[in-house]
Design a protein around this motif. Structure first.
Motif, PDB file in Angstrom:
ATOM      1  N   LYS A   1       0.816  -1.212   0.000  1.00 25.73           N
ATOM      2  CA  LYS A   1       0.000   0.000   0.000  1.00 25.73           C
ATOM      3  C   LYS A   1       0.852   1.265   0.000  1.00 25.73           C
ATOM      4  CE  LYS A   1      -3.986  -2.233   2.059  1.00 25.73           C
ATOM      5  NZ  LYS A   1      -5.056  -2.161   3.027  1.00 25.73           N
ATOM      6  N   ALA A   2       2.000   1.217  -0.669  1.00 19.97           N
ATOM      7  CA  ALA A   2       2.929   2.345  -0.696  1.00 19.97           C
ATOM      8  C   ALA A   2       2.303   3.598  -1.287  1.00 19.97           C
ATOM      9  CB  ALA A   2       4.194   1.959  -1.465  1.00 19.97           C
ATOM     10  N   LEU A   3       1.595   3.467  -2.384  1.00 18.58           N
ATOM     11  CA  LEU A   3       1.004   4.649  -3.023  1.00 18.58           C
ATOM     12  C   LEU A   3      -0.056   5.291  -2.139  1.00 18.58           C
ATOM     13  CD1 LEU A   3       0.770   3.420  -6.717  1.00 18.58           C
ATOM     14  CD2 LEU A   3       2.440   4.984  -5.705  1.00 18.58           C
ATOM     15  N   GLU A   4      -0.843   4.467  -1.469  1.00 17.00           N
ATOM     16  CA  GLU A   4      -1.853   4.983  -0.549  1.00 17.00           C
ATOM     17  C   GLU A   4      -1.180   5.725   0.606  1.00 17.00           C
ATOM     18  OE1 GLU A   4      -4.940   3.052   2.639  1.00 17.00           O
ATOM     19  OE2 GLU A   4      -4.767   2.074   0.689  1.00 17.00           O
ATOM     20  N   ALA A   5      -0.120   5.151   1.146  1.00 20.35           N
ATOM     21  CA  ALA A   5       0.610   5.782   2.247  1.00 20.35           C
ATOM     22  C   ALA A   5       1.229   7.105   1.805  1.00 20.35           C
ATOM     23  CB  ALA A   5       1.690   4.842   2.766  1.00 20.35           C
ATOM     24  N   LEU A   6       1.755   7.139   0.584  1.00 21.99           N
ATOM     25  CA  LEU A   6       2.347   8.367   0.053  1.00 21.99           C
ATOM     26  C   LEU A   6       1.290   9.457  -0.088  1.00 21.99           C
ATOM     27  CD1 LEU A   6       4.758   9.890  -1.151  1.00 21.99           C
ATOM     28  CD2 LEU A   6       4.157   8.884  -3.359  1.00 21.99           C
ATOM     29  N   ARG A   7       0.130   9.119  -0.641  1.00 19.80           N
ATOM     30  CA  ARG A   7      -0.947  10.105  -0.791  1.00 19.80           C
ATOM     31  C   ARG A   7      -1.381  10.666   0.565  1.00 19.80           C
ATOM     32  NH1 ARG A   7      -2.406   6.843  -5.207  1.00 19.80           N
ATOM     33  NH2 ARG A   7      -3.608   5.396  -3.960  1.00 19.80           N
ATOM     34  N   GLU A   8      -1.527   9.790   1.547  1.00 17.75           N
ATOM     35  CA  GLU A   8      -1.946  10.226   2.878  1.00 17.75           C
ATOM     36  C   GLU A   8      -0.901  11.135   3.516  1.00 17.75           C
ATOM     37  OE1 GLU A   8      -2.801   6.661   5.055  1.00 17.75           O
ATOM     38  OE2 GLU A   8      -4.583   6.217   3.855  1.00 17.75           O
ATOM     39  N   ALA A   9       0.376  10.776   3.366  1.00 15.17           N
ATOM     40  CA  ALA A   9       1.445  11.592   3.952  1.00 15.17           C
ATOM     41  C   ALA A   9       1.514  12.956   3.280  1.00 15.17           C
ATOM     42  CB  ALA A   9       2.783  10.872   3.832  1.00 15.17           C
ATOM     43  N   ARG A  10       1.376  12.987   1.960  1.00 15.15           N
ATOM     44  CA  ARG A  10       1.391  14.274   1.251  1.00 15.15           C
ATOM     45  C   ARG A  10       0.230  15.153   1.686  1.00 15.15           C
ATOM     46  NH1 ARG A  10       3.098  12.877  -4.950  1.00 15.15           N
ATOM     47  NH2 ARG A  10       5.339  12.930  -4.588  1.00 15.15           N
ATOM     48  N   ALA A  11      -0.934  14.551   1.860  1.00 12.98           N
ATOM     49  CA  ALA A  11      -2.103  15.318   2.295  1.00 12.98           C
ATOM     50  C   ALA A  11      -1.890  15.880   3.702  1.00 12.98           C
ATOM     51  CB  ALA A  11      -3.354  14.448   2.253  1.00 12.98           C
TER      52      ALA A  11
ATOM     53  N   LEU B   1       1.135  16.361   5.313  1.00 13.09           N
ATOM     54  CA  LEU B   1       2.336  17.173   5.521  1.00 13.09           C
ATOM     55  C   LEU B   1       2.501  18.323   4.540  1.00 13.09           C
ATOM     56  CD1 LEU B   1       4.728  14.192   6.209  1.00 13.09           C
ATOM     57  CD2 LEU B   1       3.749  15.748   7.889  1.00 13.09           C
ATOM     58  N   GLY B   2       1.790  18.279   3.439  1.00 13.03           N
ATOM     59  CA  GLY B   2       1.876  19.356   2.458  1.00 13.03           C
ATOM     60  C   GLY B   2       3.298  19.599   1.984  1.00 13.03           C
ATOM     61  N   GLU B   3       3.706  20.846   1.993  1.00 11.19           N
ATOM     62  CA  GLU B   3       5.015  21.255   1.480  1.00 11.19           C
ATOM     63  C   GLU B   3       6.128  21.157   2.518  1.00 11.19           C
ATOM     64  OE1 GLU B   3       5.795  22.422  -1.759  1.00 11.19           O
ATOM     65  OE2 GLU B   3       3.827  21.633  -2.259  1.00 11.19           O
ATOM     66  N   ARG B   4       5.815  20.686   3.717  1.00 14.86           N
ATOM     67  CA  ARG B   4       6.861  20.597   4.752  1.00 14.86           C
ATOM     68  C   ARG B   4       7.904  19.538   4.427  1.00 14.86           C
ATOM     69  NH1 ARG B   4       4.751  19.563  10.290  1.00 14.86           N
ATOM     70  NH2 ARG B   4       3.205  18.282   9.247  1.00 14.86           N
ATOM     71  N   ALA B   5       7.550  18.568   3.586  1.00 12.58           N
ATOM     72  CA  ALA B   5       8.478  17.494   3.237  1.00 12.58           C
ATOM     73  C   ALA B   5       8.431  17.253   1.731  1.00 12.58           C
ATOM     74  CB  ALA B   5       8.117  16.211   3.980  1.00 12.58           C
ATOM     75  N   CYS B   6       9.536  16.809   1.200  1.00 10.48           N
ATOM     76  CA  CYS B   6       9.621  16.415  -0.205  1.00 10.48           C
ATOM     77  C   CYS B   6       9.488  14.892  -0.221  1.00 10.48           C
ATOM     78  CB  CYS B   6      10.964  16.866  -0.790  1.00 10.48           C
ATOM     79  SG  CYS B   6      11.117  16.579  -2.553  1.00 10.48           S
ATOM     80  N   LEU B   7       8.368  14.389  -0.722  1.00  8.89           N
ATOM     81  CA  LEU B   7       8.050  12.962  -0.646  1.00  8.89           C
ATOM     82  C   LEU B   7       7.934  12.363  -2.036  1.00  8.89           C
ATOM     83  CD1 LEU B   7       5.243  13.213   2.031  1.00  8.89           C
ATOM     84  CD2 LEU B   7       7.660  12.758   2.405  1.00  8.89           C
ATOM     85  N   GLY B   8       8.330  11.098  -2.157  1.00  8.74           N
ATOM     86  CA  GLY B   8       8.199  10.418  -3.431  1.00  8.74           C
ATOM     87  C   GLY B   8       8.333   8.921  -3.303  1.00  8.74           C
ATOM     88  N   ILE B   9       8.339   8.275  -4.480  1.00 10.39           N
ATOM     89  CA  ILE B   9       8.495   6.821  -4.530  1.00 10.39           C
ATOM     90  C   ILE B   9       9.697   6.470  -5.367  1.00 10.39           C
ATOM     91  CG2 ILE B   9       6.100   6.235  -4.157  1.00 10.39           C
ATOM     92  CD1 ILE B   9       5.853   5.927  -7.181  1.00 10.39           C
TER      93      ILE B   9
END
Length: 71
Positions: free
Chosen positions: A51-61, A63-71
């Motif tokens: 569920k990596a993509l789901e986790a990434l979407r949730e984290a981006r939502a 944390l917003g711009e506070r972190a640079c997130l990707g896969i």
């Protein structure tokens, strides 16, 4: 959305990219919050994590711009 220059700046200062890999779904948002508290502003979640993509979407939502997130 960040510009290319902003992404490069986020990746090069402080110059650390955390790679998160887990064998079961992980609370990626909480992990990244802990990394942010320690000064790490960029993180990648491995696609081998369930569920990596789901986790990434949730984290981006969350944390917003506070972190640079990707896969």
């Amino acid at each position: 959305m960040r510009t290319k220059a902003e992404i490069i700046a986020a990746l090069t200062h402080p110059g650390i990219l955390a790679i998160v890999r887990a064998d079961k779904p992980a609370p990626f948002g909480r992990i990244v919050q802990a990394l942010l508290a320690g000064g790490v502003t960029a993180a990648e979640i491995s696609l081998s994590t369930p569920k990596a993509l789901e986790a990434l979407r949730e984290a981006r939502a969350a944390l917003g711009e506070r972190a640079c997130l990707g896969i």
